[in-house]
Design a protein around this motif. Structure first.
Motif, mmCIF file in Angstrom:
data_model
loop_
_atom_site.group_PDB
_atom_site.id
_atom_site.type_symbol
_atom_site.label_atom_id
_atom_site.label_comp_id
_atom_site.label_asym_id
_atom_site.label_seq_id
_atom_site.Cartn_x
_atom_site.Cartn_y
_atom_site.Cartn_z
ATOM 1 N N MET A 10 0.830 -1.211 0.000
ATOM 2 C CA MET A 10 0.000 0.000 0.000
ATOM 3 C C MET A 10 0.865 1.263 0.000
ATOM 4 S SD MET A 10 -3.181 0.996 2.443
ATOM 5 C CE MET A 10 -4.436 0.167 1.494
ATOM 6 N N TYR A 11 1.932 1.254 0.806
ATOM 7 C CA TYR A 11 2.739 2.476 0.978
ATOM 8 C C TYR A 11 4.176 2.339 0.458
ATOM 9 C CZ TYR A 11 -1.161 3.653 4.042
ATOM 10 O OH TYR A 11 -2.423 3.886 4.551
ATOM 11 N N GLY A 12 4.505 1.204 -0.155
ATOM 12 C CA GLY A 12 5.800 1.073 -0.811
ATOM 13 C C GLY A 12 6.862 0.263 -0.084
ATOM 14 N N HIS A 13 6.609 -0.112 1.168
ATOM 15 C CA HIS A 13 7.638 -0.862 1.907
ATOM 16 C C HIS A 13 7.841 -2.263 1.321
ATOM 17 C CE1 HIS A 13 6.196 2.309 4.555
ATOM 18 N NE2 HIS A 13 7.417 2.305 5.072
ATOM 19 N N ILE A 14 6.733 -2.946 1.084
ATOM 20 C CA ILE A 14 6.836 -4.288 0.499
ATOM 21 C C ILE A 14 7.363 -4.219 -0.943
ATOM 22 C CG2 ILE A 14 5.354 -6.165 -0.414
ATOM 23 C CD1 ILE A 14 6.153 -6.665 2.460
ATOM 24 N N MET A 50 -6.659 6.891 2.739
ATOM 25 C CA MET A 50 -5.572 6.210 3.442
ATOM 26 C C MET A 50 -4.207 6.769 3.061
ATOM 27 S SD MET A 50 -7.010 2.293 3.312
ATOM 28 C CE MET A 50 -6.051 1.533 4.635
ATOM 29 N N PRO A 81 1.989 -6.833 3.333
ATOM 30 C CA PRO A 81 1.992 -6.105 4.607
ATOM 31 C C PRO A 81 1.100 -6.833 5.612
ATOM 32 C CG PRO A 81 0.639 -4.941 2.981
ATOM 33 C CD PRO A 81 1.216 -6.139 2.295
ATOM 34 N N THR A 82 1.390 -6.657 6.884
ATOM 35 C CA THR A 82 0.555 -7.237 7.946
ATOM 36 C C THR A 82 -0.751 -6.460 8.076
ATOM 37 O OG1 THR A 82 2.418 -8.046 9.224
ATOM 38 C CG2 THR A 82 0.436 -7.556 10.448
ATOM 39 N N ARG A 83 -1.830 -7.190 8.239
ATOM 40 C CA ARG A 83 -3.136 -6.626 8.605
ATOM 41 C C ARG A 83 -3.632 -7.418 9.806
ATOM 42 N NH1 ARG A 83 -1.680 -3.148 5.646
ATOM 43 N NH2 ARG A 83 -2.551 -2.489 3.653
ATOM 44 N N PHE A 84 -3.560 -6.818 10.982
ATOM 45 C CA PHE A 84 -3.984 -7.491 12.209
ATOM 46 C C PHE A 84 -3.307 -8.859 12.379
ATOM 47 C CE2 PHE A 84 -7.690 -4.948 10.651
ATOM 48 C CZ PHE A 84 -7.505 -3.897 11.527
ATOM 49 N N GLY A 85 -2.027 -8.910 12.045
ATOM 50 C CA GLY A 85 -1.247 -10.141 12.234
ATOM 51 C C GLY A 85 -1.405 -11.170 11.141
ATOM 52 N N SER A 117 5.795 -7.131 6.061
ATOM 53 C CA SER A 117 6.071 -5.807 6.617
ATOM 54 C C SER A 117 5.008 -5.490 7.662
ATOM 55 C CB SER A 117 6.006 -4.774 5.479
ATOM 56 O OG SER A 117 5.847 -3.475 5.992
ATOM 57 N N SER A 118 5.401 -4.792 8.716
ATOM 58 C CA SER A 118 4.406 -4.357 9.705
ATOM 59 C C SER A 118 4.792 -2.961 10.175
ATOM 60 C CB SER A 118 4.364 -5.330 10.892
ATOM 61 O OG SER A 118 5.564 -5.246 11.621
ATOM 62 N N ALA A 119 3.870 -2.297 10.842
ATOM 63 C CA ALA A 119 4.171 -0.957 11.349
ATOM 64 C C ALA A 119 5.082 -1.051 12.561
ATOM 65 C CB ALA A 119 2.879 -0.225 11.703
ATOM 66 N N THR A 120 4.788 -1.988 13.459
ATOM 67 C CA THR A 120 5.542 -2.065 14.716
ATOM 68 C C THR A 120 6.425 -3.313 14.741
ATOM 69 O OG1 THR A 120 3.752 -3.230 15.838
ATOM 70 C CG2 THR A 120 3.710 -0.839 15.960
ATOM 71 N N ALA A 171 7.826 -0.678 9.265
ATOM 72 C CA ALA A 171 7.534 0.592 8.591
ATOM 73 C C ALA A 171 7.433 1.768 9.554
ATOM 74 C CB ALA A 171 6.230 0.457 7.797
HETATM 75 C C1 FMN Z 1 -6.122 -2.323 8.393
HETATM 76 C C2 FMN Z 1 -4.692 -2.333 8.782
HETATM 77 C C3 FMN Z 1 -4.240 -3.244 9.731
HETATM 78 C C4 FMN Z 1 -2.909 -3.255 10.125
HETATM 79 N N1 FMN Z 1 -2.512 -4.148 11.078
HETATM 80 C C5 FMN Z 1 -1.247 -4.085 11.528
HETATM 81 C C6 FMN Z 1 -0.809 -4.970 12.560
HETATM 82 O O1 FMN Z 1 -1.546 -5.843 13.031
HETATM 83 N N2 FMN Z 1 0.458 -4.816 13.032
HETATM 84 C C7 FMN Z 1 1.316 -3.873 12.540
HETATM 85 O O2 FMN Z 1 2.435 -3.767 13.035
HETATM 86 N N3 FMN Z 1 0.948 -3.072 11.516
HETATM 87 C C8 FMN Z 1 -0.299 -3.160 11.008
HETATM 88 N N4 FMN Z 1 -0.681 -2.340 9.973
HETATM 89 C C9 FMN Z 1 0.342 -1.496 9.320
HETATM 90 C C10 FMN Z 1 0.806 -2.113 7.987
HETATM 91 O O3 FMN Z 1 1.274 -3.443 8.189
HETATM 92 C C11 FMN Z 1 1.881 -1.246 7.339
HETATM 93 O O4 FMN Z 1 1.230 -0.082 6.888
HETATM 94 C C12 FMN Z 1 2.539 -1.977 6.180
HETATM 95 O O5 FMN Z 1 3.337 -3.031 6.660
HETATM 96 C C13 FMN Z 1 3.397 -1.084 5.329
HETATM 97 O O6 FMN Z 1 3.764 -1.834 4.173
HETATM 98 P P1 FMN Z 1 3.431 -1.281 2.714
HETATM 99 O O7 FMN Z 1 4.054 0.084 2.615
HETATM 100 O O8 FMN Z 1 4.083 -2.228 1.751
HETATM 101 O O9 FMN Z 1 1.942 -1.246 2.523
HETATM 102 C C14 FMN Z 1 -2.000 -2.333 9.553
HETATM 103 C C15 FMN Z 1 -2.447 -1.443 8.575
HETATM 104 C C16 FMN Z 1 -3.785 -1.428 8.189
HETATM 105 C C17 FMN Z 1 -4.233 -0.465 7.133
#
Ligand code: FMN
Length: 203
Positions: A10-14, A50, A81-85, A117-120, A171
């Motif tokens: 979605m945001y370029g990390h993957i 978003m 990217p991770t979505r809720f694990g 990829s995940s945010a945290t 990320a």
């Molecule tokens: C609906 C939603 C759920 C997410 N769930 C998590 C999560 O469970 N844990 C986490 O660390 N990040 C979570 N994120 C953050 C994304 O994983 C993060 O934006 C993504 O890894 C960035 O990769 P990208 O730039 O390739 O999209 C979530 C983001 C969204 C929009």
């Protein structure tokens, strides 16, 4: 020997990680490596809210994957990217369209591998990759991770993604942290490792 890298970002990390996976896979002699995006499922106005439209534009040149392409590959390396694990819905929807391939055993014996990829830092990279593996195993794929011979996953002198399950990146809560050199190196290693195994199986 063909390696497909199929990702959603979605945001370029993957996407950045996918490029590094491709660099690694191309190091293996005879590897034909291609990048593909999975189809978007969100409407443009939601993507705009978003803040995803600008990064999406940077990937617009990558062809969108169809499930019919998968049987032509010897290895498929998935990035999500991770979505809720778990994996993102776009990837889930793509995989849920592979029922006919499953019914015909078209992916049996191919190499499958996942990066994430995940945010945290502890936000679900490992659970995303491991739960993704379940689908690959149902398809009869040979699951490959990121072995500890990639020593970069041992380091604790800096925050880093990467586990024996696969390469990953963090990320940050605001999405501003791009993959570190260590994370990109993990992605390259995984790409090369998968391609080398696929070459052996194809040979
Ligand atoms: C609906 C939603 C759920 C997410 N769930 C998590 C999560 O469970 N844990 C986490 O660390 N990040 C979570 N994120 C953050 C994304 O994983 C993060 O934006 C993504 O890894 C960035 O990769 P990208 O730039 O390739 O999209 C979530 C983001 C969204 C929009």
């Amino acid at each position: 020997m063909k390696v497909l890298i199929v990702f959603y970002s979605m945001y370029g990390h993957i996407y950045r990680m996918a490029e590094a996976v491709a660099e690694g896979a191309r190091q293996v002699k005879g590897a034909e490596v291609e990048l593909r995006r999975v189809p978007e499922t969100l409407p443009e106005n939601v993507l705009a809210k978003m803040g995803a439209l600008e990064p999406q534009n940077t990937m617009a040149h990558i062809p969108v994957c169809t499930v019919d392409e998968l049987p032509s590959a010897d290895a498929v390396i998935f990035g999500t990217p991770t979505r809720f694990g778990n994996m993102c819905g776009q990837m889930r929807q793509f995989l849920d369209a592979t029922g006919q391939l499953w019914a015909k055993g078209k992916l049996v014996g191919k190499v499958g591998s996942v990066f994430a990829s995940s945010a945290t830092q502890h936000g679900g990279q490992e659970s995303t990759i491991l739960s993704f593996h379940i689908t690959l195993l149902h398809q009869g794929m040979v699951v490959v991770g990121l072995p500890y011979s990639f020593q970069g996953q041992m380091r604790i002198d800096e925050i880093t993604g990467g586990s024996p399950y696969g390469a990953s990146t963090i990320a940050g809560g605001d999405g501003k942290r791009m993959p570190s050199e260590n994370e990109l190196e993990a992605a390259r290693y995984q790409g090369k490792h998968v391609a080398a195994i696929a070459a052996k199986l194809a040979g």
